[in-house]
Design an enzyme around this catalytic site. Structure first.
Site, PDB file in Angstrom:
ATOM      1  N   SER A 168      -0.666  -0.426  -4.696  1.00  0.00           N
ATOM      2  CA  SER A 168      -1.411   0.098  -4.950  1.00  0.00           C
ATOM      3  C   SER A 168      -1.287   1.479  -4.145  1.00  0.00           C
ATOM      4  CB  SER A 168      -3.032   0.131  -5.674  1.00  0.00           C
ATOM      5  OG  SER A 168      -3.668  -0.099  -3.931  1.00  0.00           O
TER       6      SER A 168
ATOM      7  N   GLU B 257       1.292  -1.083  -0.060  1.00  0.00           N
ATOM      8  CA  GLU B 257       0.040   0.247  -0.064  1.00  0.00           C
ATOM      9  C   GLU B 257       0.764   1.455  -0.148  1.00  0.00           C
ATOM     10  OE1 GLU B 257      -4.285  -1.389   2.631  1.00  0.00           O
ATOM     11  OE2 GLU B 257      -2.212  -0.507   3.899  1.00  0.00           O
ATOM     12  N   CYS B 258       1.091   2.082  -0.885  1.00  0.00           N
ATOM     13  CA  CYS B 258       1.429   3.568  -1.141  1.00  0.00           C
ATOM     14  C   CYS B 258       3.071   3.425  -0.910  1.00  0.00           C
ATOM     15  CB  CYS B 258       0.638   4.101  -0.125  1.00  0.00           C
ATOM     16  SG  CYS B 258       0.835   5.868  -0.126  1.00  0.00           S
ATOM     17  N   GLY B 259       3.536   3.812   0.497  1.00  0.00           N
ATOM     18  CA  GLY B 259       5.180   3.510   0.373  1.00  0.00           C
ATOM     19  C   GLY B 259       5.607   2.028   0.241  1.00  0.00           C
TER      20      GLY B 259
END
Length: 496
Positions: free
Chosen positions: A459, A369-371
């Site tokens: 994502s 997720e993200c990072g």
């Protein structure tokens, strides 16, 4: 549900985190067993709460988890405590201006249904004028009295008009007192208290006044406060000073009385809402590696707990220093954080990056997720990273922020094709190419983004699994199916 209160603000930046964290720490010093929660999808503020209370904090997000899960999640946070302090989000009545419908269970592949924000479990309506996932909505869902934090730095008599407006705007929101922040001097405090005097007979007393003090200012970063994990000793010392300042400036006995005014509230357990069941056969579990340390501190405790409930053994590691994933790792759950701040150090750990890339290429089950997405990419701002995803990340000056409804476009280890997920994004970066794993719908439009295979989902979407164990169950089952010697398939263990 124990005695409880909500610390709200007139607007963002008013000092809610300072006041709420200080109250938690000061009350704990007085011998109270204090629990905490944060309204909304915040990762950083709950870390400060935990320093103040000595126990994990809970996120309460009705947009992602549904209104009917808020009281059970709050009760879960408050278990074993004698007082629950909930920090609000933004201004008291500010919330999500877009809500396509109630959360559906991600494992079912269904579509959003009716709006969950307008009702409580059992049909009790929430009529607050605050938006979905607003602090005002939370006060109604938890039947909690509210303390309003006011930044009084640039006003005197006008403070009365401001507080009067917040007090009368919504009769369903119980405003039980005011704490003044950024007061300039003793004379300024006198002027403010005199102006607010008439509101006392309406049940809105001044419960405290915190004077301006640069020693109580915490360092900020582009996504908010610096995470506790980066400066644990410094933060602990600051919270201790803050507790003493709050004890001097605020009537703590009155604060406790406000919390005790909350009505008794029987609450179903969150387990009754989520129908959690064991997913792993007796005698075995699956090892899930979770990055931590300074670069990766954005993972909801609820998500990790759901993985454990589904049968995972959580094995933490630090991508800045560890040369390889933990032994016998069958899955990787990489949450968010600040890889952009530590990009050079992450890039220099070549043995780990090569190990992660090699294992993912060989079928290691991964959820990022993200990072975590950025870390799995080829590079970030020119710094070479894992390369498990054929994309490059770059920091920008543009904030992507908001709730998202995501529909999986293919089979992933987190959601089946066609399944609907609700989450949020909060990032200043982009990846190129952007991927095509998820159909994303937000307040300002739709997009296609993210990367997926049957064993990977990466994502920008942050999920919160407080009320939905489905993604964790599917992820653990998929990882278990990849372990040599295990029989069956992931599909046979994922709930329909």
């Amino acid at each position: 549900m124990p005695p409880r209160l909500v610390v709200a603000g007139t607007h963002s930046g008013v000092g809610k985190t300072t006041i709420a964290t200080g109250l938690m720490a000061a009350l704990r010093k007085r011998g109270h067993r204090v629990a905490s929660a944060k309204v909304g999808p915040d990762f950083i503020d709950p870390g400060y709460h935990s320093v103040a209370t000595g126990r994990p904090a809970q996120n309460l997000d009705s947009w992602i988890c549904g209104a009917d899960a808020m009281a059970p999640l709050a009760a879960k946070a408050a278990a074993g405590s004698d007082l629950l302090v909930v920090e609000g989000v933004m201004g008291l009545f500010d919330g999500a201006s877009w809500s396509p419908g109630a959360p559906s269970r991600s494992g079912s592949g269904g579509t959003p249904g009716s709006d969950a924000a307008v009702s409580m479990r059992g049909g009790m309506a929430s009529t607050t004028r605050g938006g979905t996932a607003s602090t005002a909505e939370m006060t109604v869902l938890l039947h909690a009295p509210t303390i309003l934090v006011v930044d009084a730095s640039a006003m005197s008599t006008s403070v009365a008009a401001l507080v009067h407006g917040y007090h009368t705007f919504d009769p369903d929101v119980s405003l039980s007192g005011v704490i003044l922040n950024q007061v300039g001097s003793p004379h300024h405090e006198v002027l403010l208290r005199e102006a607010l005097g008439p509101l006392i007979e309406h049940g809105v007393p001044v419960l405290g006044a915190l004077h301006r003090d640069d020693a109580l200012t915490w360092r900020d970063r582009h996504l908010g406060l610096v995470p506790v994990v980066e400066r644990p000793t410094e933060v602990a010392e600051a919270v201790d000073r803050l507790a003493d300042a709050i004890a001097r400036a605020v009537d703590l006995d009155a604060i406790v009385s406000v919390a005790q005014s909350a009505p008794k509230m029987p609450v179903d357990s969150i387990g009754q809402l989520t129908e959690t069941r064991p997913m792993v056969p007796p005698g075995g579990s699956v090892r899930i590696a979770v990055p931590g340390g300074r670069a990766f501190s954005f993972a909801y405790p609820d998500n990790v707990a759901r993985l454990v409930e589904a049968g995972a053994e959580i094995v933490p590691f630090d991508p800045l220093v560890d040369p390889a994933l933990p032994d016998a790792t069958a899955g990787l759950y990489a949450g968010g954080g600040f890889p952009e701040v530590y990009a050079e150090a992450l890039s220099s750990n070549r043995p780990l990056l090569a190990d992660v890339r090699r294992r993912i290429e060989r079928g290691l089950v991964a959820w990022a997720e993200c990072g975590g997405l950025l870390w799995l990419c080829r590079s970030l701002d020119g710094h070479e990273l894992c390369g498990a995803i054929e994309a490059d990340g770059a920091m920008t000056g543009r904030l992507s922020l908001g709730y998202r409804v995501a529909t999986a476009r293919s089979e992933t280890p987190v959601a089946a094709r066609g399944a609907v997920l609700r989450g949020h994004e909060f990032h200043y970066s982009t990846v190129d190419p952007g991927g095509s794993a998820l159909d994303l719908e937000g307040r300002t439009g739709s997009a296609i983004a993210g990367f997926s295979t049957p064993t990977l989902l990466a994502s920008y979407l942050h999920l919160h699994l407080g009320a939905d164990p489905g993604p964790a169950e599917r992820f653990v089952a998929t990882a278990l199916a990849q372990v040599p010697g295990r029989h069956g398939s992931a599909g046979s263990m994922i709930r329909p």
